[in-house]
Scaffold this motif. Structure first.
Motif, PDB file in Angstrom:
ATOM      1  N   SER A 573       0.861  -1.185   0.000  1.00 38.48           N
ATOM      2  CA  SER A 573       0.000   0.000   0.000  1.00 38.48           C
ATOM      3  C   SER A 573       0.892   1.227   0.000  1.00 38.48           C
ATOM      4  O   SER A 573       1.764   1.375   0.846  1.00 38.48           O
ATOM      5  N   ASN A 574       0.627   2.161  -0.935  1.00 39.52           N
ATOM      6  CA  ASN A 574       1.357   3.425  -0.992  1.00 39.52           C
ATOM      7  C   ASN A 574       0.455   4.606  -0.676  1.00 39.52           C
ATOM      8  O   ASN A 574       0.739   5.735  -1.031  1.00 39.52           O
ATOM      9  N   LYS A 575      -0.663   4.321   0.023  1.00 33.92           N
ATOM     10  CA  LYS A 575      -1.598   5.344   0.431  1.00 33.92           C
ATOM     11  C   LYS A 575      -1.756   5.335   1.933  1.00 33.92           C
ATOM     12  O   LYS A 575      -1.553   4.314   2.578  1.00 33.92           O
ATOM     13  N   THR A 576      -2.147   6.488   2.554  1.00 34.53           N
ATOM     14  CA  THR A 576      -2.403   6.581   3.990  1.00 34.53           C
ATOM     15  C   THR A 576      -3.894   6.530   4.255  1.00 34.53           C
ATOM     16  O   THR A 576      -4.714   6.689   3.346  1.00 34.53           O
ATOM     17  N   ASN A 594       7.447  -9.694  -0.509  1.00 34.62           N
ATOM     18  CA  ASN A 594       7.763 -10.882   0.291  1.00 34.62           C
ATOM     19  C   ASN A 594       7.515 -10.739   1.783  1.00 34.62           C
ATOM     20  O   ASN A 594       7.833 -11.635   2.545  1.00 34.62           O
ATOM     21  N   ARG A 595       6.968  -9.591   2.250  1.00 29.71           N
ATOM     22  CA  ARG A 595       6.711  -9.450   3.677  1.00 29.71           C
ATOM     23  C   ARG A 595       5.519  -8.532   3.869  1.00 29.71           C
ATOM     24  O   ARG A 595       5.146  -7.773   2.997  1.00 29.71           O
ATOM     25  N   PRO A 596       4.865  -8.595   5.045  1.00 32.59           N
ATOM     26  CA  PRO A 596       3.694  -7.750   5.289  1.00 32.59           C
ATOM     27  C   PRO A 596       4.108  -6.292   5.495  1.00 32.59           C
ATOM     28  O   PRO A 596       5.235  -5.988   5.829  1.00 32.59           O
ATOM     29  N   GLY A 597       3.157  -5.367   5.281  1.00 30.73           N
ATOM     30  CA  GLY A 597       3.353  -3.956   5.574  1.00 30.73           C
ATOM     31  C   GLY A 597       4.207  -3.234   4.559  1.00 30.73           C
ATOM     32  O   GLY A 597       4.784  -2.204   4.889  1.00 30.73           O
ATOM     33  N   MET A 598       4.254  -3.687   3.340  1.00 29.94           N
ATOM     34  CA  MET A 598       5.110  -3.038   2.357  1.00 29.94           C
ATOM     35  C   MET A 598       4.409  -1.843   1.740  1.00 29.94           C
ATOM     36  O   MET A 598       3.200  -1.867   1.503  1.00 29.94           O
ATOM     37  N   THR A 599       5.205  -0.775   1.488  1.00 31.26           N
ATOM     38  CA  THR A 599       4.669   0.439   0.866  1.00 31.26           C
ATOM     39  C   THR A 599       4.889   0.441  -0.640  1.00 31.26           C
ATOM     40  O   THR A 599       4.366   1.299  -1.341  1.00 31.26           O
ATOM     41  N   ALA A 600       5.669  -0.502  -1.125  1.00 29.58           N
ATOM     42  CA  ALA A 600       5.929  -0.683  -2.550  1.00 29.58           C
ATOM     43  C   ALA A 600       6.469  -2.096  -2.704  1.00 29.58           C
ATOM     44  O   ALA A 600       6.869  -2.743  -1.720  1.00 29.58           O
TER      45      ALA A 600
END
Length: 1202
Positions: A573-576, A594-600
């Motif tokens: 996700s790249n949005k707030t 490959n992991r949770p919580g990625m912004t890109a």
């Protein structure tokens, strides 16, 4: 070499063909022929050398070439050099330049500068030319008295102030202190500094440094100005170069020492010592200035008495008393000195020598106080302790208050109460302000209210706080809190505890909650969805990033979130502000998450793999998210679809990551299509395929080409194959190389080359060309057999195979006779030919053919030397010596000494040590001793009685040629005897001196004795009575005893007549010759020529008094004593005196009469009080001598009136 057997032709260049020649004959060494068809060769002309027979070349630098010179030009001989080409004869070589040496033959320039200590005038072949070594040209060792720095052409004489006692020196020695050195000097010892002068190091003539005015020196040989003694105090030394003081200091002046005049002043513009001192000059004396007084012959002025002042020059006693309001310390020059006003805190009556202090409990801030009532009482708020105060002693100490009139800084009755503060200087207690408290008494300050409590003075009706109050809940109280509600817990915090001290003790709002108001005791509520709240949040939608914020990229936030929840693997996700997992974006093709919580996406798909939509790893292999790259293709990082390998390449493996993983088509093969897994086939015959070839007959030169000259190519060749050594091929496309012909060598493959210099080439020669062996050399090209190589010539060595010229000269320290193959032949070396290492006692310069024996003054204790070593200083070396021998005692051996006794120590010196290096180590005969003859190992003995021996005496009875004696002279100052400034090593003992055996210098005649003749070993006798003799006296009546003194036998210093006596005659012999001081006068101190003055009024002086006011002779009551009184005078009738020490008697007062004190009439003398009152019926006007006077003094009065 050309093969002349196969044809006939005109005779070639470099050859000659006489009638009937079958083959051309090469020109011999030293001849040449530069055209064809010659019947004979030309002889090489002068200035040229002929080597290859084809031409004459200019003679090389460093050599000369006579007519007919061939391979071996003549080197320019040692001592010369050849800087030009084409020299034809030996005289054309240039002699070595001045200041340089040329030690080797064949030099093209000078070899180097002449060594320090030597000079090279012209044509010298050694850096150290000397008489001890054979050398060419003009040069030598630097002579004594001169110096030769490096590169010297001629010796340079030592400049004045320097000398050189040795040869072979590069610098001159500085002239020794105590001596002087004229220019070009080799021995400074005879030139001793004359008396009255001093000679520091570097002195260039005898009287260069005279003792300055104000100093003197009686001894010769002084080394510095410190040897010039300052003129004694009380005396002066006028002029320069003195051997004794000129006389005594004048009256009214003082001489402190070092004075050059009897009336010393530092300069004409200064008239007293204080101004002279202020000028920055140092004065040896001065006029006796104001503030002091000086008797004759003073060494220092006497300071004016305290309480008095001295306002003139040359005073004998103080001028008068100091004024009231002032004080006069010793040395005062004014009666009311402005700089000595009575200081504050004191008062000064008339005649004060120092200020009197104000008493305790008073002070004074003003100066020039004259009385006690000028001292003020102490000020309120301060304390006054002690005397002489210019202000109160100090403020009342902290912790106390002083209402006034206190004499202590800590009055016990005025200690500061609790709840108050009393800083230093308080006169009443000060209540503690708000925010402060004080629980103790006697304190200077209030304490800050402690953290966790408050201190409110207003709550105590303006009394100071003694005990702080606890901080209420919901608030915090830092240090100095003034009231209970002063500090609220801020927004974002809450607190339900008492006694909090700071905002740090207010609890932060918990994560997930917010606290929106000040002073809260619990949180306001939960954080809203789409946001997260950290500790200390003040709003449900924080955006400051510290207490919380909008839900960040890579996460989603439900209501009450503290951090948010990560987007799952395979998403980003790249949005707030996301509120659920459905808001997260699936991973893009060609990338992986490959992991949770990625912004890109985490990154591109791994090289060697391709990734589809939603890949969770960089190297998927399940076919759903992606897979391994297939054969014939490659997959770079981030690939979504595999790429085929291009034409000219192939790929037989899976998982290839880049275009470079597509293999270039194999050498000798070609690849004609894309996506191949193996090469298409072999390269054609006659061509070569390097790599990446796309066709079987490449011509681009990059992937392959046609086989070039010097190479051959078979079918499937990946590169041209060079022709083997000993073969060649001179066209392209060849498949087989040709054999190299005889007389040439083949190493390049495409051509043949003639055999080089230093080698010979049989048929079929390749890289392994046979070389002319060590010990020989090949001087021309085209050699075919080993016998064509020339043997190496004598004096040179040929260490390598394949030389075209001898390699170089035989090394220094070795000799090469013939056929030597190394530069340093010797017993430990394997070598060819004849040669060897130079032996002990021999030397071999570079290029030596035979060893040469060492000359005298040199040695060689080891073999292999280029030159025999110069015999070291401290040793001597006889002819052909191997080891130097130590120099004998009594002798010295400079460098290059040939015999043991060649350099004896000269007369006047000795040397007890072995191995001395120079004449400087011959020690001058010590004072009091003599050294007679040459080569002494110790002094010969003591100096004879009546003589003195200074340094370096060569006889026990030294004399001075210009000694002059005149027995009619009366003192040593009149005796003119020369100290022999050029040859002085001692002499006859002069008058005024005596010399026991072994004397190093004349001993001044003992004080109180005299020495009347020369050549004395003991004094002549004692000084006569009535005279005094100081040191070096020549007669028994040297100085007559002065007036005011007496002189018994053997007097050194006249003895002053004691105080109370005087003598106005000279020549006194005993104390009884001193006369008692005259009646009515006084003789103060010792040594009086006459009475000092009259007895003061109020005193009387019998004979023999030493004071003008003798306490024992104070004028008594009933008497009067005017000046010059010898006995008291009784008061006359009609007068009286009731006090001691009076100059006059007082008149009998009106109403009284004065008569005898024993009941007799008043005509008697000596009354101390009036006899009584005048009787009734009579009047007494004054001076009455009766209680019933009748017409007493009337006639006298009438006479006065008339």
């Amino acid at each position: 070499m050309n093969d002349y057997r196969v044809h006939s032709d005109i005779c070639p260049v470099g050859h000659y063909c006489p009638l009937g020649s079958a083959v051309p004959t090469p020109c011999e060494n030293g001849k040449f022929m530069n055209h064809t068809g010659a019947e004979e060769c030309f002889t090489c002309p002068e200035g040229y050398q002929c080597i290859n027979g084809e031409q004459a070349e200019p003679c090389p630098q460093g050599s000369y070439c006579p007519k007919g010179t061939g391979i071996s030009p003549q080197p320019c001989p040692i001592g010369t050099f050849g800087a030009s080409w084409g020299l034809g004869k030996r005289s054309d070589c240039t002699p070595c330049l001045g200041g340089f040496y040329c030690s080797s033959p064949g030099l093209t320039q000078v070899e180097g500068p002449c060594d320090p200590g030597f000079y090279c005038e012209s044509g010298v072949n050694s850096p150290r030319p000397s008489i001890y070594f054979k050398h060419t040209g003009n040069g030598g060792e630097c002579s004594a008295g001169a110096y030769c720095p490096s590169n010297s052409t001629l010796p340079i004489p030592c400049s004045p102030g320097t000398y050189n006692s040795e040869t072979g020196q590069s610098i001159c020695q500085i002239c020794l202190a105590g001596h002087f050195c004229l220019g070009g000097l080799s021995n400074p010892f005879p030139l001793q500094c004359p008396s009255g002068h001093y000679c520091p190091e570097h002195t260039s003539f005898a009287k260069e440094y005279p003792c300055s005015p104000g100093t003197y020196s009686s001894l010769p040989g002084q080394k510095s100005s410190a040897g010039c003694l300052p003129c004694p105090p009380g005396q002066f030394c006028e002029g320069s170069g003195l051997s004794k003081p000129s006389g005594n200091c004048s009256k009214g002046w003082f001489c402190t020492g070092g004075s050059s005049t009897s009336k010393p002043l530092c300069s004409d513009e200064f008239s007293n010592s204080s101004k002279c001192a202020n000028s920055g000059n140092v004065s040896p004396g001065n006029r006796c200035s104001s503030g002091s007084f000086c008797p004759e012959g003073s060494s220092l002025p006497l300071i004016c008495t305290a309480g008095y002042y001295c306002d003139q020059y040359e005073l004998a006693e103080p001028t008068g008393l100091c004024d009231a309001g002032y004080y006069c310390p010793i040395g005062s020059t004014e009666r009311a000195p402005d700089q000595f006003k009575c200081i504050a805190g004191h008062y000064c009556p008339e005649g004060s020598a120092f200020p009197k202090p104000c008493p305790e409990r008073t002070y004074s801030t003003t100066a020039r106080n004259k009385a006690l009532d000028n001292c003020l009482p102490c000020t309120q708020g301060f304390f006054c302790e002690g005397i002489g105060l210019i202000h109160p002693t100090g403020v009342c100490l902290s912790g106390y208050y002083c209402p006034g009139g206190q004499n202590s800084p800590t009055p016990a009755d005025f200690m500061c109460p609790a709840g108050s503060r009393c800083p230093a200087g308080s006169f009443s207690p000060d209540p503690c302000p708000r925010g402060f408290y004080q629980a103790l008494t006697g304190q200077p300050d209030c304490k800050p209210c402690p953290a966790g409590a408050y201190c409110n003075t207003s709550e105590l009706e303006n009394r100071g706080v003694e005990i702080p109050q606890l901080c209420p809940p919901g608030y915090f109280c830092p240090v100095k809190t003034e009231f209970a509600t002063q500090h609220k817990c801020p927004r974002g915090t809450f607190s339900n505890k008492e006694g909090q001290t700071s905002t740090a003790q207010c609890d932060p709002c918990p994560p997930g909650l917010f606290c929106s108001q000040e002073g809260l005791v619990e949180p306001s509520g939960s954080c809203w969805k789409g946001f997260y709240c950290l500790a200390g949040a003040t709003t449900p939608i924080p955006t400051d990033g510290i207490t919380g914020d909008i839900c960040p990229v890579g996460r989603y936030c439900e209501a009450g979130s503290t951090t948010g929840v990560d987007c799952p693997v395979g998403y980003y996700s790249n949005k707030t502000g996301l509120t659920s997992p459905n808001d997260c974006t699936i991973c893009d093709p060609g990338f992986y998450c490959n992991r949770p919580g990625m912004t890109a996406p985490q990154g591109p798909c791994a090289a060697g793999y391709y990734c589809k939509l939603g890949a969770q790893t960089p190297n998927p292999n399940n076919g759903i998210e992606g897979a391994l790259c297939p054969v014939g293709y490659y997959c770079t990082s981030g690939t979504a679809r595999p790429a085929p390998c291009p034409i000219g390449t192939y790929n037989p493996s899976k998982g290839r990551a880049s275009l470079s993983d597509c293999l270039p088509c194999d050498p000798g093969h070609y690849c004609s299509t894309v996506g191949q897994t193996q090469p298409s086939g072999l390269c054609l015959e006659g061509f070569y395929c390097i790599r990446n070839s796309s066709q079987p007959n490449p011509r681009d030169g990059q992937s392959g080409g046609i086989c070039p000259e010097g190479f051959y190519c078979k079918a499937g060749a990946h590169s041209p194959v060079p022709c083997p050594l000993t073969t060649f091929l001179n066209h392209s496309g060849g498949t087989e190389c040709d054999l190299c012909p005889s007389g040439f060598y083949c190493i390049h493959g495409n051509r043949i080359d003639p055999c080089p210099l230093g080698f010979y080439c049989p048929a079929g020669t390749g890289t392994e060309i046979p070389a002319c062996s060590a010990g020989t050399y090949g001087g021309r090209t085209g050699l075919k057999e080993e016998k064509d190589c020339l043997p190496c010539k004598g004096g040179f060595y040929c260490a390598q195979d394949g030389l075209s010229w001898p390699q170089g000269k035989c090394d220094p320290g070795h000799y090469c006779t013939s056929g030597v193959n190394i530069p340093n032949p010797g017993p430990t070396q394997l070598f060819l030919g004849t040669g060897g290492k130079c032996g002990v006692g021999q030397h071999c310069p570079a290029g030596s053919a035979q060893p040469q024996p060492c000359p005298s003054g040199t040695y060689a204790e080891e073999g292999g030397l280029e030159y025999c070593r110069r015999c070291p200083a401290g040793y001597y070396c006889q002819s052909a010596v191997v080891t130097p021998e130590l120099c004998l005692p009594g002798y010295y051996c400079p460098s290059g000494t040939e015999e043991a006794t060649q350099y004896p120590c000269p007369p006047g010196t000795y040397n007890g040590q072995s191995g001395s290096r120079s004449e400087r180590e011959c020690q001058a005969c010590p004072p009091g001793q003599h050294c007679s003859g040459f080569g002494l190992p110790k002094p010969s003995g003591p100096c004879a009685a009546g003589y003195y021996c200074t340094w370096g005496s060569a006889t026990n009875k030294p004399t001075i040629n210009n000694l002059m004696v005149n027995t009619s002279f009366n003192s040593t100052s009149e005796c003119k005897w020369c100290l022999g400034q050029y040859q002085m090593t001692g002499g006859l003992c002069p008058t005024g001196y005596y010399c026991p055996p072994g004397s190093p210098s004349p001993v001044p005649c003992d004080a109180g004795k005299y020495c009347s003749n020369i050549k004395l070993s003991i004094p002549t006798g004692e000084c006569y009575a009535g005279y005094y003799c100081n040191a070096a006296s020549t007669q028994p009546d040297q100085h007559i005893c002065p007036a005011g003194f007496y002189c018994p036998n053997s007097t050194v210093v006249p003895i002053p007549c004691p105080a109370g006596t005087y003598s106005n005659s000279t020549g006194n012999k005993r104390e009884s010759d001193c006369q008692p001081c005259l009646s009515g006068q006084f003789c103060e101190g010792p040594g009086n020529e006459a009475p000092d003055g009259p007895c003061l009024v109020g005193f009387y002086c019998p004979p023999g008094q030493s004071s003008a006011s003798p306490i024992s002779f104070l004028c008594p009551i009933d008497y009067y004593c005017p000046s010059r009184t010898s006995i008291p005078l009784p008061c006359k009738g009609g007068t009286y005196q009731a006090q001691e020490g009076q100059e006059f008697c007082d008149q009998c007062p009106a109403g009284f009469f004065c008569q005898f004190t024993n009941g007799m009439h008043c005509a008697s003398n000596g009354l101390s009080n009036p006899t009584g009152p005048c009787h009734p019926g009579y009047y007494c006007t004054g001076s009455a001598i009766s209680p019933t006077p009748i017409k007493h003094l009337v006639q006298s009065a009438q006479k006065k009136i008339g």
